[in-house]
Design an enzyme around this catalytic site. Sequence first.
Site, mmCIF file in Angstrom:
data_model
loop_
_atom_site.group_PDB
_atom_site.id
_atom_site.type_symbol
_atom_site.label_atom_id
_atom_site.label_comp_id
_atom_site.label_asym_id
_atom_site.label_seq_id
_atom_site.Cartn_x
_atom_site.Cartn_y
_atom_site.Cartn_z
ATOM 1 N N ASN A 394 0.738 -1.152 -0.112
ATOM 2 C CA ASN A 394 0.030 -0.106 0.058
ATOM 3 C C ASN A 394 0.848 1.499 -0.118
ATOM 4 O OD1 ASN A 394 -1.899 1.892 0.319
ATOM 5 N ND2 ASN A 394 -3.226 0.764 1.687
ATOM 6 N N ASP A 395 1.432 1.515 1.211
ATOM 7 C CA ASP A 395 2.287 2.933 1.317
ATOM 8 C C ASP A 395 3.202 3.063 0.052
ATOM 9 O OD1 ASP A 395 0.604 3.777 3.375
ATOM 10 O OD2 ASP A 395 1.635 2.639 4.420
ATOM 11 N N VAL A 396 3.973 1.670 0.068
ATOM 12 C CA VAL A 396 5.135 1.828 -0.965
ATOM 13 C C VAL A 396 4.810 2.148 -2.188
ATOM 14 C CG1 VAL A 396 6.561 0.403 0.901
ATOM 15 C CG2 VAL A 396 5.117 -0.758 -1.075
ATOM 16 N N ALA A 435 0.716 4.142 7.208
ATOM 17 C CA ALA A 435 0.793 5.186 7.314
ATOM 18 C C ALA A 435 -0.363 6.277 7.590
ATOM 19 C CB ALA A 435 1.551 5.990 6.181
#
Length: 465
Positions: A394-396, A435
């Site tokens: 997700n965040d990456v 995050a």
Amino acid sequence: MISANLLAIFYLISGILFILALRGLSSPETSRQGNLFGIIGMAIAVTVTFLSIDNFSSGFFYVILFLLIGGSIGAFIAFKIPMTAMPELVAGFHSLVGLAAVFVAISAFISPEVFNLGTSGNIKLASLIEMSIGAAVGAITFSGSIIAFLKLRGLMSGSPITFPGQHILNLLILISIIILTYFLCLNQSSNFFWSLIAISFLVGFLLIIPIGGADMPVVISMLNSYSGWAAAGIGFTLENTALIITGALVGSSGAILSYIMCKGMNRSFFNVILGGFGGTDQTLSKTSKEQKPVKSGNADDAAFLMKNASSVIIVPGYGMAVAQAQHALREMVDSLKKNGVKVSYAIHPVAGRMPGHMNVLLAEANVPYDEVFELEEINNDFANCDVAYVIGANDVTNPVAKTDPQSPIYGMPVLDVEKSKSVLFVKRSLSPGYAGIDNDLFYRDNTLMLFADAKKMTEDIIKNL
């Protein structure tokens, strides 16, 4: 009894083997060999340490007994633990290293004459300082690792736990540890010693609770470093060369790895410790979700796109680990290869919950090493890629890291997944990642959301292929 010169030579050999072990663990291709070097080095160090003692009393029966008990428990846990639970296993084992350092320091303080450190109340100043540092860092490592284990295991919220004046309190406690160490060296009172250990346990707890789930890779490597320095400090107390070398290697390599992880997230080490980044409790409002159009599909749509692609890049994340979808993913990739599709894997340095987490899972599924690439090696390939299959990351993959200065992940290097012709994003829902922010990739025109469990969706795609 083995001579001092021979003991030094064997310890030197152990140190070289430990260095070779670290060198081997730097690459998936040589990791097995690295592990073997580490095992041989530790076996030599333990054996010659036993041989260096001239008076084998009856107490050694209990030492060997507990070595066998502890070794058997460790082997059983390592054998039974699933690869998806490796991060919490590492955190749990780090805690034991820290606790061992505390116990050795306690033994040395209570019976210094056994360790040739002087007598009770008259311990050598240098030894007392080393003992204090080893005990304090060990206690911090133990309690901090316990909190990390609870967060990773899901027994405690992965969100940052903060309160007003937290940083000031931490600073005051750290100052009090220095003051206690000074007075301990001044009068060698046991009250100061026990207070030092108790407060150090508290520091470890307070240091880790404000750290969110997204920063867990850094926490794991940081605690690894702490455990090494604790062992090195106790090594000086015991005047054991092998323990000093091993502790220094673990401590320095853990510190370097922490730096690499922080660089991978564009964050400083102190921001990780003090920032409280990675809240999982932040959620999107229902209105904001409804205002953004999302294209969703099914396994048949995904199979059609990938079957007709010339190149596919797989982006694994923690969702793949939770669903244990790595074996199904490997089977899907094998099917694509039979259709002449070129497949690669893109690994972000902080994907998962510990450094190298995704590499370990893919290795377990026998994914060829030459198909797995780090961010710097593969990021430019997304622009020429037909399909990017994001499975649990997700965040990456969030493009706002490059476009929104107000975002908490702004400046963090991310995989350029949005540049692919088509993006297949496997996720249970539109909920934010660790995050705590929305992923803009969900709403791109070239993104097709596949709402399902990662393993089930991958297995359904295999059937359609």
